[in-house]
Design an enzyme around this catalytic site. Structure first.
Site, PDB file in Angstrom:
ATOM      1  N   LYS A 209       0.830  11.102  17.456  1.00 34.66           N
ATOM      2  CA  LYS A 209       2.406  11.500  17.587  1.00 34.66           C
ATOM      3  C   LYS A 209       3.102  11.384  18.744  1.00 34.66           C
ATOM      4  CE  LYS A 209       5.294  15.331  16.544  1.00 34.66           C
ATOM      5  NZ  LYS A 209       5.719  15.546  14.963  1.00 34.66           N
TER       6      LYS A 209
ATOM      7  N   LYS B  96       5.488  20.133   5.924  1.00 31.00           N
ATOM      8  CA  LYS B  96       6.466  21.024   4.667  1.00 31.00           C
ATOM      9  C   LYS B  96       5.498  21.410   3.222  1.00 31.00           C
ATOM     10  CE  LYS B  96      10.223  18.385   6.724  1.00 31.00           C
ATOM     11  NZ  LYS B  96      10.361  19.040   8.006  1.00 31.00           N
TER      12      LYS B  96
ATOM     13  N   GLY C  93      14.879  18.222  12.124  1.00 37.24           N
ATOM     14  CA  GLY C  93      15.946  17.823  13.512  1.00 37.24           C
ATOM     15  C   GLY C  93      17.534  17.981  13.440  1.00 37.24           C
ATOM     16  N   ASN C  94      17.927  17.692  11.641  1.00 39.27           N
ATOM     17  CA  ASN C  94      19.123  17.209  11.646  1.00 39.27           C
ATOM     18  C   ASN C  94      20.059  18.733  11.824  1.00 39.27           C
ATOM     19  OD1 ASN C  94      17.690  18.805   8.874  1.00 39.27           O
ATOM     20  ND2 ASN C  94      19.830  18.210   8.144  1.00 39.27           N
TER      21      ASN C  94
ATOM     22  N   LYS D 275       6.239  21.760  14.185  1.00 40.76           N
ATOM     23  CA  LYS D 275       6.879  23.192  14.272  1.00 40.76           C
ATOM     24  C   LYS D 275       6.389  23.784  12.656  1.00 40.76           C
ATOM     25  CE  LYS D 275      10.895  22.080  12.126  1.00 40.76           C
ATOM     26  NZ  LYS D 275      10.268  20.888  11.412  1.00 40.76           N
TER      27      LYS D 275
HETATM   28  P1  ADP Z   1      12.417  17.083   9.766  1.00 34.84           P
HETATM   29  O1  ADP Z   1      13.530  16.749  11.636  1.00 34.84           O
HETATM   30  O2  ADP Z   1      13.658  18.114   8.992  1.00 34.84           O
HETATM   31  O3  ADP Z   1      11.069  17.974   9.787  1.00 34.84           O
HETATM   32  P2  ADP Z   1      11.876  14.789   8.678  1.00 34.84           P
HETATM   33  O4  ADP Z   1      12.703  13.897   9.026  1.00 34.84           O
HETATM   34  O5  ADP Z   1      10.533  15.539   8.957  1.00 34.84           O
HETATM   35  O6  ADP Z   1      12.707  15.999   8.814  1.00 34.84           O
HETATM   36  O7  ADP Z   1      11.581  15.443   6.881  1.00 34.84           O
HETATM   37  C1  ADP Z   1      12.680  15.283   5.970  1.00 34.84           C
HETATM   38  C2  ADP Z   1      12.148  13.960   5.473  1.00 34.84           C
HETATM   39  O8  ADP Z   1      11.925  13.522   4.499  1.00 34.84           O
HETATM   40  C3  ADP Z   1      13.221  14.168   4.314  1.00 34.84           C
HETATM   41  O9  ADP Z   1      14.554  13.745   4.686  1.00 34.84           O
HETATM   42  C4  ADP Z   1      13.024  12.428   3.332  1.00 34.84           C
HETATM   43  O10 ADP Z   1      13.857  12.053   3.826  1.00 34.84           O
HETATM   44  C5  ADP Z   1      11.734  12.574   4.091  1.00 34.84           C
HETATM   45  N1  ADP Z   1      10.455  12.760   2.060  1.00 34.84           N
HETATM   46  C6  ADP Z   1       9.656  12.297   2.510  1.00 34.84           C
HETATM   47  N2  ADP Z   1       8.868  12.274   1.218  1.00 34.84           N
HETATM   48  C7  ADP Z   1       9.427  12.932   0.504  1.00 34.84           C
HETATM   49  C8  ADP Z   1       9.528  13.413  -1.011  1.00 34.84           C
HETATM   50  N3  ADP Z   1       8.514  13.537  -1.370  1.00 34.84           N
HETATM   51  N4  ADP Z   1      10.701  14.276  -1.239  1.00 34.84           N
HETATM   52  C9  ADP Z   1      11.778  14.558  -0.112  1.00 34.84           C
HETATM   53  N5  ADP Z   1      11.899  13.810   0.496  1.00 34.84           N
HETATM   54  C10 ADP Z   1      10.896  13.273   1.397  1.00 34.84           C
HETATM   55 MG    MG Z   2       9.449  16.155  10.844  1.00 39.84          MG
END
Ligand code: ADP
Ligand code: MG
Length: 314
Positions: free
Chosen positions: A130, A276, A13-14, A214
């Site tokens: 979702k 992820k 998202g960023n 995604k």
């Molecule tokens: P994206 O939009 O890139 O899919 P998400 O917000 O869905 O991003 O996922 C990334 C986020 O997951 C990070 O910004 C962090 O806040 C969170 N997160 C949750 N658990 C962890 C972890 N164990 N280590 C690192 N980040 C984590």
């Molecule tokens: Mg995400």
């Protein structure tokens, strides 16, 4: 000639921001990170999320419908297709400009509208999880359930939202077109928003009201294109255990077995880091030598050079 490294990147998202104006700026930074990889002599395939964008499109179409009831109800699958085109348009332009600014005049960029097959028997359809689009009052939510068969769910005291299933991707319909574009040296943007979810009945594909993560769609694309690297670019530089706790520990290298153990110990939040890490494990185990990497958008090149991020290998 040395074979180029093939990299599938999944943008979080960023990389795109939350609103129209933010996206215009965000894609400039994102394009710098991607073109850094092109300068490292890599082939790059880009997959992006679409949460805020598909929400915006769906809100606009439903507002129109409320204003004028003769307007059609636009299915979510069509909104995903629109979001792929809209995001592709901005990313494609920003990439083009960044490439030309660096004197890289022979790298074309293309966006592929991509459909991704899901299994209509995927258990995810039994438990939609979702949330998408805007918040509604209880009475509006009841109306939407009745008129369109949507599943509406209360969301942490903020109102009601439509929730849809997030099934696993099984096949990328436009795979061979994507492959030819990549093989001919193009930067390809594909499987945006996880792809337009479709089910197949003989020769007919039908869009379904679902959202494919995604992270899983990009993983499937990376396997199918025989990529060397699968990079998930997100809002953190590394994956942590005990994330956000005093004993938090950032990880540099992770075997797939260790990663699985940390999943069992619940170190990764569902819906954010968990998909992820799951996708990263799947890619790393799909063939010897394949490497997954999770890092910050701006650190893509450093990550590829082995200087940062969390590397997941078999
Ligand atoms: P994206 O939009 O890139 O899919 P998400 O917000 O869905 O991003 O996922 C990334 C986020 O997951 C990070 O910004 C962090 O806040 C969170 N997160 C949750 N658990 C962890 C972890 N164990 N280590 C690192 N980040 C984590
Ligand atoms: Mg995400």
């Amino acid at each position: 000639m040395k074979k180029k490294k093939r990299i599938v990147i999944a943008l979080g998202g960023n990389a795109l921001g939350n609103a129209l104006s933010e996206q215009m700026d965000a894609v400039k930074t994102t394009s710098k990170a991607i073109v850094d990889l092109i300068e490292e002599d890599c082939e790059v395939i880009v997959v992006h999320g679409n949460g805020p964008q598909v929400g915006m499109i769906q809100n606009a179409t439903s507002a129109l419908k409320r204003e004028d009831s003769t307007q059609p109800n636009i299915p979510l699958s069509v909104c995903v297709a629109m979001s792929q085109a809209y995001i592709g348009y901005d990313l494609q332009n920003a990439l083009r400009e960044e490439l030309l600014d660096r004197g890289l005049c022979n790298t074309p960029v293309a966006t592929m509208i991509t459909q991704v097959l899901v299994d209509d028997k995927d258990p995810a359809f039994q438990s939609p999880s979702k949330p998408i689009g805007k918040f509604f009052s209880k009475s509006e939510a009841d109306e939407l359930e009745k008129s369109y068969g949507y599943t509406m769910q209360e969301d942490a005291g903020r109102g009601y939202r439509r929730v849809v299933a997030s099934p696993k991707p099984t096949e990328i319909v436009e795979l061979e077109t994507i492959r030819s574009l990549v093989d001919s040296g193009e930067i390809v943007i594909a499987c945006g928003g996880g792809g337009i979810p479709v089910t197949k009945s003989e020769n007919h594909l039908s869009g379904v009201g679902a959202v494919i993560d995604k992270d899983f769609a990009s993983e499937l694309l990376a396997e199918n294109l025989d990529a060397d690297f699968f990079i998930i670019l997100t809002a953190v530089e590394k994956v942590a255990i005990n994330f956000g706790k005093p004993e938090e520990k950032w990880l540099d290298n992770l075997s797939t077995d260790e990663a699985r153990q940390y999943i069992d110990e619940k170190h990764f939040a569902p819906g954010s880091m968990l998909p992820k890490v799951e996708a990263a494990i799947k890619f790393a185990e799909s063939k010897p030598g394949r490497v997954s990497l999770i890092t910050l958008l701006e650190k893509a090149k450093d990550g590829i050079l082995g200087n940062t991020g969390t590397r997941i290998e078999m």
